[in-house]
Design a protein around this motif. Structure first.
Motif, mmCIF file in Angstrom:
data_model
loop_
_atom_site.group_PDB
_atom_site.id
_atom_site.type_symbol
_atom_site.label_atom_id
_atom_site.label_comp_id
_atom_site.label_asym_id
_atom_site.label_seq_id
_atom_site.Cartn_x
_atom_site.Cartn_y
_atom_site.Cartn_z
ATOM 1 N N ARG A 358 0.832 -1.210 0.000
ATOM 2 C CA ARG A 358 0.000 0.000 0.000
ATOM 3 C C ARG A 358 0.869 1.263 0.000
ATOM 4 N N LEU A 359 1.846 1.253 -0.926
ATOM 5 C CA LEU A 359 2.741 2.388 -1.118
ATOM 6 C C LEU A 359 2.775 2.746 -2.598
ATOM 7 N N SER A 360 2.989 4.011 -2.883
ATOM 8 C CA SER A 360 3.128 4.455 -4.270
ATOM 9 C C SER A 360 4.601 4.435 -4.648
ATOM 10 N N LYS A 361 4.918 3.722 -5.716
ATOM 11 C CA LYS A 361 6.325 3.579 -6.086
ATOM 12 C C LYS A 361 6.819 4.837 -6.792
ATOM 13 N N SER A 362 8.115 5.095 -6.630
ATOM 14 C CA SER A 362 8.716 6.235 -7.315
ATOM 15 C C SER A 362 9.446 5.797 -8.582
ATOM 16 N N LYS A 363 10.085 4.613 -8.539
ATOM 17 C CA LYS A 363 10.774 4.088 -9.713
ATOM 18 C C LYS A 363 10.734 2.564 -9.672
ATOM 19 N N ALA A 364 10.929 1.952 -10.835
ATOM 20 C CA ALA A 364 10.998 0.498 -10.904
ATOM 21 C C ALA A 364 11.966 0.097 -12.008
ATOM 22 N N TYR A 365 12.706 -0.976 -11.768
ATOM 23 C CA TYR A 365 13.684 -1.477 -12.727
ATOM 24 C C TYR A 365 13.492 -2.989 -12.879
ATOM 25 N N LYS A 366 13.850 -3.500 -14.045
ATOM 26 C CA LYS A 366 13.756 -4.926 -14.314
ATOM 27 C C LYS A 366 15.134 -5.569 -14.168
ATOM 28 N N PHE A 367 15.162 -6.693 -13.452
ATOM 29 C CA PHE A 367 16.392 -7.464 -13.291
ATOM 30 C C PHE A 367 16.065 -8.945 -13.418
ATOM 31 N N SER A 368 17.101 -9.743 -13.651
ATOM 32 C CA SER A 368 16.966 -11.195 -13.552
ATOM 33 C C SER A 368 17.753 -11.657 -12.344
ATOM 34 N N ASN A 369 17.100 -12.411 -11.490
ATOM 35 C CA ASN A 369 17.770 -13.027 -10.349
ATOM 36 C C ASN A 369 17.822 -14.521 -10.622
ATOM 37 N N GLY A 370 18.930 -14.979 -11.216
ATOM 38 C CA GLY A 370 18.996 -16.364 -11.667
ATOM 39 C C GLY A 370 17.962 -16.570 -12.769
ATOM 40 N N PRO A 371 17.093 -17.580 -12.633
ATOM 41 C CA PRO A 371 16.093 -17.841 -13.676
ATOM 42 C C PRO A 371 14.847 -16.970 -13.562
ATOM 43 N N LEU A 372 14.761 -16.163 -12.506
ATOM 44 C CA LEU A 372 13.537 -15.406 -12.242
ATOM 45 C C LEU A 372 13.638 -13.980 -12.781
ATOM 46 N N ASP A 373 12.607 -13.554 -13.486
ATOM 47 C CA ASP A 373 12.491 -12.153 -13.876
ATOM 48 C C ASP A 373 11.907 -11.381 -12.699
ATOM 49 N N CYS A 374 12.610 -10.342 -12.287
ATOM 50 C CA CYS A 374 12.227 -9.616 -11.074
ATOM 51 C C CYS A 374 12.027 -8.135 -11.348
ATOM 52 N N GLU A 375 11.298 -7.507 -10.437
ATOM 53 C CA GLU A 375 11.136 -6.053 -10.463
ATOM 54 C C GLU A 375 11.777 -5.482 -9.205
#
Length: 710
Positions: A358-375
């Motif tokens: 329940r927070l408003s995000k200011s920024k977001a980036y895409k990364f891969s953590n091993g086999p997982l696509d993450c934000e």
């Protein structure tokens, strides 16, 4: 100037390009997982020693234009491999990419290896040996539609291996990814840093080493370039000496209080590993690792504002949601109460979980953590943000509240009924609202939520978000803790799939109905061991079993057999093909204090058992599966196709005046009355009469018939 390729994880490329530029490298191209750049040997040495973001540095040997007919062996044979290694050195080769003439990368690597060793054999009469694990020299060929790129491994084993981590938690971040998260979070040395899900401490250790200006490569025993012809040892040793001299001693940090880093976790084993890792990294006195629950933070780690960078659990299975949603929600509440003015930076592979913050995000980036696509998402905990501090469920769709309202209404109506009936397990909700296609079953303080497989016409993401809203409301509406909710996905089961374990928790719970007690397992199997919709049918058997010889076919966990025994049956024979469920049935008998030779348990294919058995019975209950193609059966089973033949097999097992109770759960089942009447059966449909109060919202859940013979 030479060309190099720096490898890294998806999402880190632009950060790595900036890092390369900061060390005077000339970036040529940035693509997924690769940054190509030009540099002299000294700059390449420097990057091997100092890069926090690269996983490997490769030197480009040659790029050759190719066609669809090009052969790696032919092209590689034109390269002078003797300038890159000696015949006395061992080698390994890798192949990456696709090409029409290469079936797989293993074949491509073999063709490159053959070209190298054949060239040495022709020129020297000898060939170098292959060592796949610890070669002196490693080559790689990368394939694309237009080129073969031949590369020399310049750095050696992955640069993310800093040498300090011998122990790690269940879901560790690699060191280079931790460094990337720190960079994206906006953290800089001198800023307080807190990781409330610290695990083995990688994020904090990386930050502490940055604060001390420690070169990540100093701890490595060697680099691949040290074994290549033309290695400039004096230049390298000078760089190593300068790196050691540039390192800051912990007591030289500008802040009076040297503790700038705090980590907490609820896993003592991970904390122990974190402390050991920090000691090996030389930063143990900079980091405070403590046992702590991120959902119940008691105080701020320091008075100054700082940054929270963390990698909380985010699960890889749908069933993880019930515990994760409240974890994120309670974590956010703790932060709002204590950490106004801080920044939160959080990585997750399930961005839907961030809804619970329940927070408003200011920024977001895409990364891969091993086999997982993450934000990787940043939240600034401003005064406005932390004002939202109530514990009400956060929903994706406002209309999802209709599910919560219906569940609350059903609970109010059914609680009193269940108490009067002597029941502590019953169904509260069964797809009452079509868009919320789940069943919710109450088991004496615990709840199983079954998600039915959504139709292909329903968007998968919409379905997932609706499920999120369901899971988010159930504990609140029912007044239970989230760990008392179990989530399962129910699909059409065939053959032995219905018997396969989903987990191995081994937790059994006692429940009761109409004076009978049963063990249920809410976590390990798709079904719990008790079919709630057959409750009245089981009670009917109990009421009719007095002094009768009872047969229970396809008995599952023997719950109908228990009712028959409690009803005073002269004997009870329980038949099922699964040893697992027959053992469960025996435990159910023991739970009710039922023991004796009059209770028989037979592990067998029910149809084969009927063909060879010669005993007579007064009351037969048969509740077969809808379909089965188990390997233990001679033929497949289909209840619609095979029910007449099966019922006719019972004729020779019926004592005078015997009764058969036949039920099944096949939707749209049609009993073949004509064939059965022709065979001499009298049929009474008792489906409506055996439908429990908690299943009346869905009257098609099962069919049930009484069959007798004149």
């Amino acid at each position: 100037m030479l060309e190099f390729w720096a490898l890294t994880s998806k999402g880190v490329e632009e950060l790595l390009a900036d890092e390369i530029r900061s060390y005077q490298g000339e970036v040529l191209k940035v693509s997924m997982g690769v940054v190509r750049f030009k540099a002299d040997v000294k700059t390449a040495y420097t990057l091997c020693l100092w890069s926090r973001l690269a996983t490997r540095i490769m030197r480009l040997i040659q790029s050759e234009p190719v066609t669809a007919e090009s052969d790696i062996y032919e092209i590689a044979s034109k390269i002078d491999w003797g300038q890159l290694m000696s015949v006395r050195q061992t080698l390994a080769v890798d192949c990456v990419g696709k090409h029409p003439k290469i079936d797989n990368t293993q074949f491509g690597g073999m063709r490159l290896k053959d070209a190298i060793v054949d060239q040495f054999r022709e020129e020297t009469g000898q060939r170098p040996d292959v060592d796949r694990l610890t070669p002196d020299v490693r080559f790689q060929v990368r394939l694309d539609k237009l080129h073969f790129h031949f590369l020399l491994d310049f750095s050696g084993p992955s640069l993310h291996q800093r040498g300090y981590r011998s122990g790690q938690g269940d879901a560790p971040l690699k060191e280079h990814l931790a460094a990337a998260l720190l960079k994206r979070s906006g953290w800089v040395p001198g800023t307080p840093l807190f990781d409330p899900f610290c695990g083995s401490g990688t994020i904090l250790i990386e930050a502490a080493q940055q604060s001390l200006n420690m070169a990540p490569g100093l701890a490595r025993e060697s680099f691949a370039f040290e074994r290549t012809p033309g290695h400039r040892a004096a230049v390298w040793q000078q760089l190593v000496s300068e790196a050691k001299a540039a390192q800051i001693a912990p007591d030289q940090l500008a802040l009076g209080n040297t503790i700038q880093f705090w980590g907490s976790d609820t896993d003592e084993r991970s904390l122990s590993k974190a402390r050991q890792n920090a000691a090996r990294a030389g930063v143990a006195n900079l980091i405070n690792f403590d046992y702590g629950d991120a959902t119940a933070l008691k105080h701020k780690v320091c008075d100054a504002n700082g940054i929270i960078v963390t990698n909380p659990p985010y699960g890889e299975r749908l069933g993880d949601l019930p515990s994760l949603i409240p974890l994120y929600s309670k974590f956010a509440l703790s932060l709002k109460q204590l950490y106004q003015g801080w920044r939160l930076a959080i990585i997750t592979s399930n961005s839907d979980l961030l809804r619970a913050l329940r927070l408003s995000k200011s920024k977001a980036y895409k990364f891969s953590n091993g086999p997982l696509d993450c934000e990787f998402t940043l939240f600034d905990l401003t005064e406005k943000q932390v004002q939202v501090s109530n514990n009400a469920p956060s929903l994706f769709f406002s209309e999802s509240s209709s599910f919560g309202n219906r569940l609350a209404k059903n609970l109010k109506q059914l609680q009193k009924w269940a108490k009067r009936e002597g029941l502590n397990c019953y169904r509260l909700y069964d797809a009452d609202i079509p868009e919320y296609n789940v069943a919710v079953d109450w088991y004496d303080g615990e709840v199983v939520v079954h998600e039915y497989a959504a139709p292909a016409t329903v968007d998968e993401q919409v379905s997932q978000k609706r499920l999120f809203d369901v899971v988010n409301q159930v504990p609140t509406v029912l007044g239970i803790s989230p760990d008392k909710m179990i989530l399962k996905v129910r699909e059409k089961q065939k053959g032995t799939n219905q018997y396969q374990a989903l987990a191995k928790a081994g937790q059994y719970k006692e429940v009761s109905e109409y004076g009978a007690k049963f063990w249920v397992n809410l976590r390990d199997y798709l079904d719990t061991g008790l079919f709630l919709d057959h409750r009245i049918t089981r009670h009917l058997i109990q009421q009719q079993a007095k002094d009768k010889r009872v047969l229970n076919l396809f008995a599952y966990t023997g719950t109908a057999s228990v009712h028959a025994a409690l009803g005073g049956a002269q004997s009870v024979t329980t038949v099922d093909m699964s040893n697992t469920y027959l053992d469960w049935a025996k435990r159910n008998f023991m739970l009710n204090g039922l023991n004796g030779k009059q209770y028989q348990f037979e592990q067998a294919d029910c149809l084969q058992w009927l063909a060879r058995n010669r005993n007579l019975f007064d009351l037969i209950f048969v509740d077969p599966p809808t379909f089965s193609n188990s390997k233990r059966m001679e033929d497949s089973w289909d209840v619609q196709r095979d029910h007449v033949n099966m019922l006719n097999m019972l004729v020779g097992k019926m004592a005078p005046g015997a009764k058969v109770i036949f039920s099944n759960n096949k939707r749209r089942f049609k009993i073949d009355s004509a064939a059965l009447i022709e065979a001499g059966w009298q049929i009474k449909d008792i489906s409506a009469a055996t439908l429990p109060e908690d299943f009346k919202r869905n009257p098609n859940i099962h069919v049930c018939f009484e069959l007798t013979r004149p």
